[in-house]
Design a protein around this motif. Structure first.
Motif, PDB file in Angstrom:
ATOM      1  N   GLU A 125       0.804  -1.218   0.000  1.00  0.00           N
ATOM      2  CA  GLU A 125       0.000   0.000   0.000  1.00  0.00           C
ATOM      3  C   GLU A 125       0.840   1.272   0.000  1.00  0.00           C
ATOM      4  O   GLU A 125       0.325   2.365  -0.252  1.00  0.00           O
ATOM      5  N   GLN A 126       2.121   1.164   0.310  1.00  0.00           N
ATOM      6  CA  GLN A 126       2.942   2.363   0.391  1.00  0.00           C
ATOM      7  C   GLN A 126       3.231   2.938  -0.998  1.00  0.00           C
ATOM      8  O   GLN A 126       3.234   2.221  -1.999  1.00  0.00           O
ATOM      9  N   ILE A 127       3.468   4.238  -1.029  1.00  0.00           N
ATOM     10  CA  ILE A 127       3.921   4.914  -2.241  1.00  0.00           C
ATOM     11  C   ILE A 127       5.442   4.937  -2.187  1.00  0.00           C
ATOM     12  O   ILE A 127       6.021   5.502  -1.260  1.00  0.00           O
ATOM     13  N   PRO A 128       6.127   4.314  -3.156  1.00  0.00           N
ATOM     14  CA  PRO A 128       7.584   4.191  -3.071  1.00  0.00           C
ATOM     15  C   PRO A 128       8.290   5.511  -3.348  1.00  0.00           C
ATOM     16  O   PRO A 128       7.676   6.473  -3.830  1.00  0.00           O
ATOM     17  N   PRO A 129       9.581   5.578  -3.041  1.00  0.00           N
ATOM     18  CA  PRO A 129      10.349   6.767  -3.404  1.00  0.00           C
ATOM     19  C   PRO A 129      10.264   7.031  -4.903  1.00  0.00           C
ATOM     20  O   PRO A 129      10.064   6.106  -5.697  1.00  0.00           O
ATOM     21  N   THR A 130      10.430   8.291  -5.285  1.00  0.00           N
ATOM     22  CA  THR A 130      10.459   8.613  -6.704  1.00  0.00           C
ATOM     23  C   THR A 130      11.685   7.952  -7.338  1.00  0.00           C
ATOM     24  O   THR A 130      12.635   7.578  -6.637  1.00  0.00           O
ATOM     25  N   PRO A 131      11.698   7.779  -8.671  1.00  0.00           N
ATOM     26  CA  PRO A 131      12.873   7.180  -9.319  1.00  0.00           C
ATOM     27  C   PRO A 131      14.178   7.892  -8.955  1.00  0.00           C
ATOM     28  O   PRO A 131      15.205   7.247  -8.718  1.00  0.00           O
ATOM     29  N   ARG A 132      14.169   9.234  -8.893  1.00  0.00           N
ATOM     30  CA  ARG A 132      15.381   9.965  -8.533  1.00  0.00           C
ATOM     31  C   ARG A 132      15.788   9.671  -7.088  1.00  0.00           C
ATOM     32  O   ARG A 132      16.982   9.477  -6.801  1.00  0.00           O
ATOM     33  N   ALA A 133      14.839   9.596  -6.189  1.00  0.00           N
ATOM     34  CA  ALA A 133      15.153   9.288  -4.794  1.00  0.00           C
ATOM     35  C   ALA A 133      15.731   7.880  -4.666  1.00  0.00           C
ATOM     36  O   ALA A 133      16.650   7.649  -3.887  1.00  0.00           O
ATOM     37  N   GLN A 134      15.218   6.945  -5.458  1.00  0.00           N
ATOM     38  CA  GLN A 134      15.755   5.583  -5.433  1.00  0.00           C
ATOM     39  C   GLN A 134      17.200   5.568  -5.910  1.00  0.00           C
ATOM     40  O   GLN A 134      18.045   4.856  -5.352  1.00  0.00           O
ATOM     41  N   GLN A 135      17.503   6.370  -6.933  1.00  0.00           N
ATOM     42  CA  GLN A 135      18.884   6.466  -7.426  1.00  0.00           C
ATOM     43  C   GLN A 135      19.805   7.026  -6.348  1.00  0.00           C
ATOM     44  O   GLN A 135      20.906   6.517  -6.123  1.00  0.00           O
ATOM     45  N   LEU A 136      19.342   8.085  -5.673  1.00  0.00           N
ATOM     46  CA  LEU A 136      20.154   8.714  -4.628  1.00  0.00           C
ATOM     47  C   LEU A 136      20.340   7.779  -3.440  1.00  0.00           C
ATOM     48  O   LEU A 136      21.447   7.655  -2.897  1.00  0.00           O
ATOM     49  N   LEU A 137      19.268   7.112  -3.030  1.00  0.00           N
ATOM     50  CA  LEU A 137      19.336   6.216  -1.879  1.00  0.00           C
ATOM     51  C   LEU A 137      20.306   5.071  -2.144  1.00  0.00           C
ATOM     52  O   LEU A 137      21.050   4.648  -1.246  1.00  0.00           O
ATOM     53  N   ALA A 138      20.331   4.584  -3.387  1.00  0.00           N
ATOM     54  CA  ALA A 138      21.226   3.481  -3.740  1.00  0.00           C
ATOM     55  C   ALA A 138      22.690   3.871  -3.570  1.00  0.00           C
ATOM     56  O   ALA A 138      23.536   3.014  -3.289  1.00  0.00           O
ATOM     57  N   GLN A 139      22.993   5.171  -3.715  1.00  0.00           N
ATOM     58  CA  GLN A 139      24.378   5.617  -3.565  1.00  0.00           C
ATOM     59  C   GLN A 139      24.899   5.361  -2.145  1.00  0.00           C
ATOM     60  O   GLN A 139      26.091   5.119  -1.947  1.00  0.00           O
ATOM     61  N   PHE A 140      23.998   5.413  -1.157  1.00  0.00           N
ATOM     62  CA  PHE A 140      24.409   5.249   0.237  1.00  0.00           C
ATOM     63  C   PHE A 140      24.641   3.789   0.612  1.00  0.00           C
ATOM     64  O   PHE A 140      25.118   3.507   1.720  1.00  0.00           O
ATOM     65  N   THR A 141      24.308   2.868  -0.275  1.00  0.00           N
ATOM     66  CA  THR A 141      24.644   1.463  -0.037  1.00  0.00           C
ATOM     67  C   THR A 141      26.039   1.147  -0.561  1.00  0.00           C
ATOM     68  O   THR A 141      26.513   0.027  -0.419  1.00  0.00           O
ATOM     69  N   ARG A 142      26.707   2.160  -1.171  1.00  0.00           N
ATOM     70  CA  ARG A 142      28.050   2.004  -1.709  1.00  0.00           C
ATOM     71  C   ARG A 142      29.013   2.891  -0.926  1.00  0.00           C
ATOM     72  O   ARG A 142      28.612   3.699  -0.099  1.00  0.00           O
ATOM     73  N   THR A 143      30.278   2.765  -1.201  1.00  0.00           N
ATOM     74  CA  THR A 143      31.289   3.640  -0.606  1.00  0.00           C
ATOM     75  C   THR A 143      31.389   4.905  -1.449  1.00  0.00           C
ATOM     76  O   THR A 143      31.690   4.839  -2.648  1.00  0.00           O
ATOM     77  N   ILE A 144      31.106   6.061  -0.826  1.00  0.00           N
ATOM     78  CA  ILE A 144      31.116   7.329  -1.560  1.00  0.00           C
ATOM     79  C   ILE A 144      31.925   8.355  -0.771  1.00  0.00           C
ATOM     80  O   ILE A 144      32.164   8.205   0.425  1.00  0.00           O
ATOM     81  N   SER A 145      32.337   9.418  -1.469  1.00  0.00           N
ATOM     82  CA  SER A 145      33.128  10.472  -0.826  1.00  0.00           C
ATOM     83  C   SER A 145      32.241  11.326   0.071  1.00  0.00           C
ATOM     84  O   SER A 145      31.010  11.340  -0.054  1.00  0.00           O
ATOM     85  N   ALA A 146      32.871  12.086   0.958  1.00  0.00           N
ATOM     86  CA  ALA A 146      32.140  12.970   1.866  1.00  0.00           C
ATOM     87  C   ALA A 146      31.383  14.047   1.091  1.00  0.00           C
ATOM     88  O   ALA A 146      30.247  14.395   1.435  1.00  0.00           O
ATOM     89  N   ASP A 147      32.008  14.571   0.028  1.00  0.00           N
ATOM     90  CA  ASP A 147      31.344  15.606  -0.778  1.00  0.00           C
ATOM     91  C   ASP A 147      30.111  15.048  -1.475  1.00  0.00           C
ATOM     92  O   ASP A 147      29.055  15.698  -1.524  1.00  0.00           O
ATOM     93  N   ASP A 148      30.242  13.847  -2.041  1.00  0.00           N
ATOM     94  CA  ASP A 148      29.094  13.226  -2.696  1.00  0.00           C
ATOM     95  C   ASP A 148      27.987  12.934  -1.688  1.00  0.00           C
ATOM     96  O   ASP A 148      26.795  13.126  -1.976  1.00  0.00           O
ATOM     97  N   ALA A 149      28.370  12.466  -0.503  1.00  0.00           N
ATOM     98  CA  ALA A 149      27.385  12.162   0.535  1.00  0.00           C
ATOM     99  C   ALA A 149      26.581  13.409   0.892  1.00  0.00           C
ATOM    100  O   ALA A 149      25.350  13.350   1.033  1.00  0.00           O
ATOM    101  N   MET A 150      27.267  14.544   1.026  1.00  0.00           N
ATOM    102  CA  MET A 150      26.574  15.784   1.366  1.00  0.00           C
ATOM    103  C   MET A 150      25.620  16.195   0.249  1.00  0.00           C
ATOM    104  O   MET A 150      24.478  16.590   0.506  1.00  0.00           O
ATOM    105  N   ARG A 151      26.069  16.081  -0.996  1.00  0.00           N
ATOM    106  CA  ARG A 151      25.234  16.473  -2.137  1.00  0.00           C
ATOM    107  C   ARG A 151      24.016  15.562  -2.272  1.00  0.00           C
ATOM    108  O   ARG A 151      22.875  16.026  -2.457  1.00  0.00           O
ATOM    109  N   TYR A 152      24.224  14.251  -2.169  1.00  0.00           N
ATOM    110  CA  TYR A 152      23.125  13.305  -2.301  1.00  0.00           C
ATOM    111  C   TYR A 152      22.132  13.448  -1.147  1.00  0.00           C
ATOM    112  O   TYR A 152      20.911  13.382  -1.342  1.00  0.00           O
TER     113      TYR A 152
END
Length: 267
Positions: A125-152
């Motif tokens: 029944e839930q409304i899922p994240p938008t496609p862009r939010a899903q892309q951004l959220l997926a970045q946090f399951t990987r190793t990313i830089s501090a600058d990228d983390a702040m931007r995402y």
């Protein structure tokens, strides 16, 4: 620094103020610092505010093995036991709202009033994240830089217009949020707990506690329709929407949010 042994985890917590207890339950990857000291102090003017780090987050250590939303709801009850608190008000944000729903359903006798911010009922029944939010959220399951983390993180939490106008505020907010880094393995355990959560839609109509639903109209991570769906099936709920605010509405509209919560809890 205060810790409580709860369900095999060492839960870190902080207490401000006096009076009726209010438990704050943070979301995915967050710790109690994410509430902001000023936000907690404002709430603590009228009550005792207890904030803590969920298992695997911040200063809380947790044993090996998978996490679950039910388990983290039981952690809230265990923390109340450790603090000798019989009943409390509960405010959960995002994943913290999922945990708080399960706490209300599993431990209803320990709850006075419930506040749910930018969350959902889970399940089909839930409304899922938008496609862009899903892309951004997926970045946090990987190793990313501090600058990228702040931007995402900024794009996940706030509308673009707000980001453009409040660069310094967001830098300060990100610095606060990054004070106690979270292990990637623990982030994944929390993320997987959300993915495996059964949801509450079919059980929410049985919830008799007064409930306040708060949501930003521009939330891309958990769109506002999620609170509208919950409002329809929660028999004693009230819904407040914050125009032009995203998932981080409690930062964008902090004063209004504090006022709305205080009015609800003291009514």
């Amino acid at each position: 620094m205060a810790y409580a042994a709860v369900n095999g985890a060492d839960i870190y917590y902080e207490v401000m103020g006096e009076g009726q207890p209010l438990i704050l339950v943070m979301g995915l990857g967050g710790n109690l610092d994410w509430w902001g000291t000023g936000f907690r102090k404002q709430l603590a003017r009228a009550r005792q505010v207890i904030a803590f780090d969920n298992r695997g987050a911040g200063r809380t250590n947790a044993p090996s093995g998978p996490f679950s939303i039910d388990q983290m709801a039981d952690d809230v009850a265990g923390l109340l036991d450790a603090l000798s608190i019989e009943r409390a008000d509960v405010f959960g944000m995002s994943m913290g709202g999922m945990i708080s729903q399960e706490f209300a359903l599993r431990h209803g006798e320990r709850l006075n009033r419930l506040v749910l911010g930018c969350t959902c009922c889970g399940g089909s029944e839930q409304i899922p994240p938008t496609p862009r939010a899903q892309q951004l959220l997926a970045q946090f399951t990987r190793t990313i830089s501090a600058d990228d983390a702040m931007r995402y993180q900024a794009e996940l939490l706030f509308p673009s217009e707000f980001i453009e106008k409040h660069h310094e505020l967001l830098q300060a907010a990100h610095k606060m949020m990054a004070q106690v880094p979270m292990k990637r393995s623990d982030f994944l355990r929390q993320f997987e707990a959300i993915q495996s959560w059964r949801g509450t839609y079919d059980r929410l109509p049985t919830l008799e506690h007064d409930t306040l639903l708060l949501h930003g109209t521009e939330d891309i991570l958990l769109p506002v329709q999620n609170s509208e769906i919950m409002h329809e099936v929660l028999p004693t709920s009230r819904l407040i929407q914050y125009e032009a605010c995203g998932h981080g509405f409690a930062i964008q509209a902090a004063s209004r949010v504090v006022t709305d919560i205080q009015h609800f809890l003291s009514a």
